[in-house]
Design a protein around this motif. Structure first.
Motif, PDB file in Angstrom:
ATOM      1  N   LEU A 125      21.988  10.457   3.125  1.00 20.06           N
ATOM      2  CA  LEU A 125      22.007  10.125   1.647  1.00 20.06           C
ATOM      3  C   LEU A 125      22.810   9.055   1.222  1.00 20.06           C
ATOM      4  N   GLY A 142      21.389   5.661   1.827  1.00 17.08           N
ATOM      5  CA  GLY A 142      20.229   5.159   1.293  1.00 17.08           C
ATOM      6  C   GLY A 142      19.008   5.792   1.347  1.00 17.08           C
ATOM      7  N   LEU A 143      18.846   6.943   2.116  1.00 19.75           N
ATOM      8  CA  LEU A 143      17.756   7.850   2.340  1.00 19.75           C
ATOM      9  C   LEU A 143      17.479   8.696   1.353  1.00 19.75           C
ATOM     10  N   GLN A 161      15.928  12.460  -0.155  1.00 18.21           N
ATOM     11  CA  GLN A 161      15.567  13.635   0.579  1.00 18.21           C
ATOM     12  C   GLN A 161      14.401  14.156   0.111  1.00 18.21           C
ATOM     13  N   ASN A 212       3.793   8.537  -2.299  1.00 16.50           N
ATOM     14  CA  ASN A 212       4.468   7.689  -3.073  1.00 16.50           C
ATOM     15  C   ASN A 212       4.366   6.073  -2.855  1.00 16.50           C
ATOM     16  N   MET A 241      20.330  -9.332 -18.806  1.00 20.38           N
ATOM     17  CA  MET A 241      19.104  -9.511 -17.671  1.00 20.38           C
ATOM     18  C   MET A 241      19.502  -8.283 -16.521  1.00 20.38           C
ATOM     19  N   PRO A 242      18.006  -8.198 -15.693  1.00 17.78           N
ATOM     20  CA  PRO A 242      18.144  -7.156 -14.959  1.00 17.78           C
ATOM     21  C   PRO A 242      19.383  -6.989 -13.882  1.00 17.78           C
ATOM     22  N   ARG A 265      20.614  -6.139  -9.935  1.00 22.98           N
ATOM     23  CA  ARG A 265      20.265  -6.294  -8.776  1.00 22.98           C
ATOM     24  C   ARG A 265      20.522  -4.682  -8.434  1.00 22.98           C
ATOM     25  N   PRO A 266      19.575  -3.909  -8.322  1.00 25.68           N
ATOM     26  CA  PRO A 266      19.555  -2.585  -7.927  1.00 25.68           C
ATOM     27  C   PRO A 266      20.075  -2.265  -6.576  1.00 25.68           C
ATOM     28  N   TRP A 267      20.938  -1.419  -6.340  1.00 28.41           N
ATOM     29  CA  TRP A 267      21.486  -1.127  -5.048  1.00 28.41           C
ATOM     30  C   TRP A 267      20.864   0.212  -4.771  1.00 28.41           C
ATOM     31  N   ARG A 268      20.331   0.322  -3.629  1.00 27.01           N
ATOM     32  CA  ARG A 268      19.588   1.280  -2.844  1.00 27.01           C
ATOM     33  C   ARG A 268      20.577   2.460  -2.497  1.00 27.01           C
ATOM     34  N   VAL A 269      20.071   3.739  -3.213  1.00 31.48           N
ATOM     35  CA  VAL A 269      21.065   4.867  -2.969  1.00 31.48           C
ATOM     36  C   VAL A 269      19.796   5.866  -2.561  1.00 31.48           C
ATOM     37  N   GLY A 270      20.394   6.838  -1.761  1.00 26.56           N
ATOM     38  CA  GLY A 270      19.706   8.113  -1.233  1.00 26.56           C
ATOM     39  C   GLY A 270      19.542   9.243  -2.380  1.00 26.56           C
ATOM     40  N   LYS A 271      18.668   9.785  -2.894  1.00 26.26           N
ATOM     41  CA  LYS A 271      18.479  10.630  -3.905  1.00 26.26           C
ATOM     42  C   LYS A 271      18.240  12.111  -3.255  1.00 26.26           C
ATOM     43  N   GLU A 272      19.394  13.088  -3.712  1.00 27.73           N
ATOM     44  CA  GLU A 272      19.123  14.412  -3.285  1.00 27.73           C
ATOM     45  C   GLU A 272      18.203  15.064  -3.860  1.00 27.73           C
ATOM     46  N   LEU A 285       8.550  10.958  -5.899  1.00 31.63           N
ATOM     47  CA  LEU A 285       9.817  10.545  -6.038  1.00 31.63           C
ATOM     48  C   LEU A 285      10.016  10.366  -7.636  1.00 31.63           C
TER      49      LEU A 285
END
Lengths: 681, 340
Positions: free
Chosen positions: A399, A402-403, A405, A453, B96-97, B99-106, B332
């Protein structure tokens, strides 16, 4: 079980409303599943637990109401039912014994009784019975059939009426079917019988599937004059097997599969006779009951300790109350002390040991009275420990890379990303072809999730079980990763968004493994699902723990994923096995670090791992860190070579590096690299 | 040659009229620097009679100090003016929008599992896992199922072969623990189970369960109710009450079906609870003495409770998810809505 509420009122006199009785039955363990009013009359639909066949009757449920509610009273009819609707000719064959005979040739039938009736003509079902049956959504068919259904609803005992004149030899034989015999059942199905199936037969042929459904040839019709009424008791496992083989499921078989009171067999015949007499007069009844009862069961007494009742229920119950509850349920309670003795009734085969009675007392007393307490005693360490903790850490690391699940089905169809050379395994009775196999890899699941997706700019992982056959069926826990497209969401600020490639996912792999202290090595891989020259076998210790690589272009085309889709998959048990048990602290130097950069020209056939190891060896202890910061090929570089720019970070414990010392280390590294054919640029 | 007074006058006038901090810095060097005009003035000291020297020096130094003060004051004023200009030039639009961080979602089922682990772990229950492809005996036989029980039918259970099946309940873990450990025991698992069922909004062939059991001295139905009450309140809210209704499961005696008071209407009745005020969650009871005896546990000394429920129910109720099938479809847009 669905019935008209007025049927219950025949047995119980109560001030409770139908809805209140429904709630009461629910709290006794007989859940009210449906309540409706039909023609202004309440109809209850009760779900009866599979071990309580006695609850599949109005009389049985009346008993529960009386046990739970001391304000309700039994009616005269209830008392008659308790006395088995006794009739003067019960114990005697009488004329019936002269007109017919019953023979039991199988141990699957423990009791078979019948009564005969004659001169029925075509009398009609009384209005009140038809009304009650129809209100409970049972179709009225004919007087004889309606009465059998009505008595079954009342007492739980299935009955069957034969046209006596259509029975060959006017007699009954209960036996297993013979090879080649056939039976056409009431619903017009023709069944080829086998020798496991118990049949009711006449002198020559099967005339009914015992305990399941009657035969068409001997059914009662409008012209039936003489009737043989069957009431019997059969072994539940035999009924279940036969009705499954025949593809039938009837009210009768449903009850026999659970339990029917073997002592209530004649009572049902009598109740039927009494109801029929109200319509056609008692003179139609032939005197006497033929009753063959080879399998009489004895009810074993059970000892109960009140101390155990109170301890297990966790609430106070007095002995007097407990005995009262059990007696109202039809149990015989004897002895005054601790323990006392309880003999369960014939309709309660589920009562075999003390704790069964603990439940009966608690259930009638009321589970609402049980207080909430927390467990006492020893409390061990809780939560996820050992390997389970490490799985949690690996998942969290994925996680943090940045992956996202995903969690997918284990049962699925084939997929081009299935693990090659694997003997697959799946249920022998799959629900459908799309879920006929257990997954052997998580990569097909990740590919499906990616496609679902949109198939681009996705970074996913899944942790879950995979299955195969090796020496026997095996089950493993895997962790798999998929990464394709932009590594960060696109934005309006200047600068390109980097795209996923082999090395970006390699970084995730290293981070995830490092979370539990595993340092992997990457060797050339040969997985046919992956790009032949862009894949690695991941090793740790002496074992291969996983794979990493770009998807094979053919597979990418087949499943419509981008060519640059990077995949990785691990065997979690092997990863954890490579995780060191202990971590040792290393002292850090307070002296500043010195950096030396080198750029070398080297053939591409020399792997970076070789260069890295050579530098590490030549640099020795003082080489704190090395990293590649530029790769150049093209103008000025010979074909087949590239230029690598590598930073060396040097540090000592307790003293600073002088320029001369740092240069010496650099020179050592350069000359070691020269042995690999690398030259300084 | 200028007098000290004249020089000071001129310097103060220059400072006063300076327009930028850069100009001011130049003035500071010109007047007060090592080679500055005041230093030049001090060189006259040699021509003075000895008795006037200290006085003259004092005078110059006083003038320098006054000038330094004037410069510092001017500096303050100019700087804040210049910063104001800088701020205006550097103004951004905070709407202004990002800059998004990429995060892993559980996954939401993982979040649910984690919450369960926190609650049960906190109560001293240890987490275990057991196989999804289970031996027939652990799934049924060891759990006191009578031979030929209807749930063993092919219509209800996925069979691999005569020995193995896909477990129909996480309770299958019990026998594996009893074989290896003796009481006192506090164990739980969260895992995947399978039933050969037609799929619709509330039924799936694959779903997940928590299964939990305890065996210790003096364990009672009251302890079961207390533990379930705490668990339910942690999952569904502080006001939730637990109700037991008798039910039958082969592996418990007494056996109950447990329900919670509807968290949506507080028990008054609403569409979620079908106007009953209660929502049934799962099965529970005291571990059947036949099972304890099978593993050589003294049933006069020890008793235990067990409970199990489908965990999909928890997010379905918490977030009003109306279709069980969403959980394993991995859309997602669905999964990203939840948070731990």
């Amino acid at each position: 079980m669905k019935f008209t509420y007025s049927m219950l009122l025949d047995y119980v006199s109560t001030k409770l409303t139908a809805a209140e009785v429904g709630d009461l039955l629910t709290m006794a363990g007989f859940e009210l599943e449906g309540y409706e009013e039909v023609n202004g009359e309440p109809v209850l639909d009760i779900k009866v637990p599979s071990n309580r066949g006695d609850g599949l009757s109005v009389f049985g449920l009346a008993r529960e109401v009386l046990a739970k509610d001391s304000q309700s009273c039994p009616t005269d009819l209830y008392h008659k039912a308790v006395n088995r609707f006794a009739m003067p000719d019960d114990g005697d064959d009488g004329e019936t014994g002269c007109l017919t005979s019953v023979k039991i040739d199988t141990t699957d039938c423990s009791r078979y009784a019948c009564r005969l009736f004659r001169g029925i003509n075509d009398a009609e079902t009384p209005e009140w019975i038809r009304h009650r049956l129809e209100t409970a959504s049972q179709r009225s068919i004919s007087l004889l059939v309606d009465l059998t259904n009505y008595v079954m609803l009342e007492l739980g005992q299935p009955l069957h009426a034969f046209d006596l004149d259509k029975l060959d030899g006017q007699r009954i034989v209960v036996r297993k079917a013979r090879k080649g015999e056939k039976l056409t059942t009431l619903n017009d199905d023709v069944h080829d019988l086998n020798t496991q199936q118990m049949m009711i037969c006449d002198a020559s042929r099967p005339v009914a599937a015992a305990g399941i459904m009657g035969g068409l040839d001997t059914e009662v019709t409008g012209s039936t004059q003489n009737v043989l009424l069957e009431s019997a008791h059969f072994l539940n496992t035999s009924i279940r097997r036969t009705r499954k083989q025949m593809g039938l499921n009837t009210e009768a078989s449903y009850r026999f599969e659970r339990s029917v009171d073997p002592e209530g067999v004649v009572a049902a015949l009598n109740r039927f006779a009494q109801l029929l007499a109200e319509v056609v007069g008692d003179e139609s009844r032939v005197q006497g009951v033929v009753d063959i009862y080879p399998g009489k069961v004895t009810c074993k007494p059970v000892q109960v300790r009140m101390s155990r009742v109170v301890r297990l229920m966790g609430m106070p119950v007095t002995t007097e109350d407990a005995r009262g509850y059990l007696e109202r349920l039809g149990m015989k309670v004897t002895g005054d002390g601790e323990p006392f003795t309880v003999v369960p009734p014939s309709w309660r085969p589920d009562i075999v040991r003390e704790d069964d009675l603990v439940e009966e007392v608690g259930r009638v007393h009321g589970y609402d009275l049980i207080p909430e307490c927390m467990p006492q005693g020893s409390t061990p360490q809780g939560g996820a420990l050992g390997i389970y903790k490490r799985v949690d850490i690996l998942r969290d690391a994925a996680l943090s890379c940045g992956l996202s699940q995903v969690i997918s089905h284990s049962l699925r169809d084939f997929h081009p990303l299935d693990k090659p050379n694997t003997k697959r395994i799946g249920p022998r009775n799959p629900g459908s072809p799309e879920m006929a196999w257990l997954r052997c890899s998580l990569l097909p699941c990740l590919a499906d999730a990616a496609i679902r997706n949109g198939g681009k700019d996705l970074h996913l992982f899944e942790e879950g079980k995979v299955f195969a056959v090796e020496d026997g069926p095996v089950e493993r826990k895997n962790l798999a990763l998929l990464s394709t497209g932009a590594l960060a969401p696109s934005h309006w600020v200047k600068g390109e968004v980097p795209e996923a490639d082999f090395y970006s996912l390699k970084g995730a792999v290293e981070t995830i493994l490092a979370s539990i202290g595993v340092k992997p090595e990457f060797a050339i891989g040969d997985d046919p699902r992956l790009h032949p020259t862009r894949q690695a076998a991941i090793w740790a210790g002496k074992k291969q723990i996983g794979i990493l690589g770009q998807i094979h272009p053919d597979v990418a085309e087949k499943v419509s994923l981008p060519m640059v889709t990077i995949l990785a998959e691990f065997d979690v048990a092997k990863v954890i096995a490579a995780s060191p048990e202990k971590l040792k602290y290393r002292q850090v130097s307070r002296n500043p670090a010195t950096r030396r950069d080198i750029a070398v020209l080297v053939a591409k056939t020399v792997s970076y791992q070789t260069i890295e190891q050579t530098i590490a060896k030549a640099g020795g202890e003082v080489l704190e860190k090395q990293w590649l910061f530029d790769v150049y090929e093209g103008k000025g570089i010979p074909e087949g070579s590239h230029s690598l720019a590598i930073a060396l970070q040097l540090r000592k414990m307790g003293s600073n590096f002088t320029d001369e010392e740092a240069n010496l280390v650099r020179d050592r590294v350069v000359s070691a690299l020269a042995e690999l054919g690398a030259t300084l640029r | 040659m200028q007098t000290v007074e004249e020089l000071e006058q001129q310097a103060l006038a220059d400072v006063e009229s300076a327009l930028s901090t850069t100009e001011l810095r130049d003035l500071e060097i010109r007047y007060l620097g090592k080679q500055g005009l005041f230093t030049g003035l001090l060189r006259q000291i040699g021509q003075l009679p000895p008795e006037e020297k200290p006085k003259f020096g004092q005078k110059v130094n006083d003038a320098k100090a006054r000038l330094q003060d004037a410069i510092n004051a001017k500096q303050e004023g100019l700087k804040s003016g210049e910063r104001a200009g800088q701020y205006e030039r550097e103004r951004i639009d905070v709407t202004m929008p990002a800059r998004p961080w990429r995060v892993g979602k559980e996954h939401v089922l993982q979040m649910t599992t984690n919450k369960i682990k926190d609650v049960m772990g906190g109560l001293g229950f240890e987490y275990f896992e057991s196989p999804e492809m289970e031996l027939f005996d652990y799934n049924f036989g060891a759990l006191n199922y009578p031979p030929d029980h209807p749930s063993m039918d092919d219509q209800d259970t996925f069979y691999i072969d005569d020995k193995y099946l896909l477990r129909t309940q996480c309770t299958a873990m019990q026998g594996r623990i009893f074989e290896k450990r003796q009481p006192p025991l506090r164990i739980f698992t969260v895992g995947r189970t399978f039933r050969n069922e037609a799929v619709d909004r509330t039924h799936g062939h694959t779903f997940h369960q928590i299964d939990c059991f305890i065996v210790d001295e003096g364990v009672s139905m009251a302890h079961l109710k207390g533990t379930l009450g705490l668990f339910a309140r942690a999952m569904f809210g502080a006001d939730v009450k637990v109700r037991f209704r008798p039910d039958f499961f082969p592996f418990v005696e007494p056996g109950v079906d447990f329900a919670i008071s509807c968290p949506f209407c507080g028990g008054k009745g609403c569409p979620v609870c079908k106007n009953s005020g209660w929502i049934e969650l799962g099965g529970a009871g005291l571990v059947h003495p036949n099972i304890l005896e099978r593993y050589g546990i003294d049933t006069d000394r020890y008793s235990g409770f067990a409970f199990g429920l489908g965990i999909e129910r928890i997010p379905m109720m918490a977030y009003n998810v109306d279709d069980l099938r969403h959980f394993l479809e991995n859309d997602l847009r669905f999964l990203e809505q939840f948070r731990a």
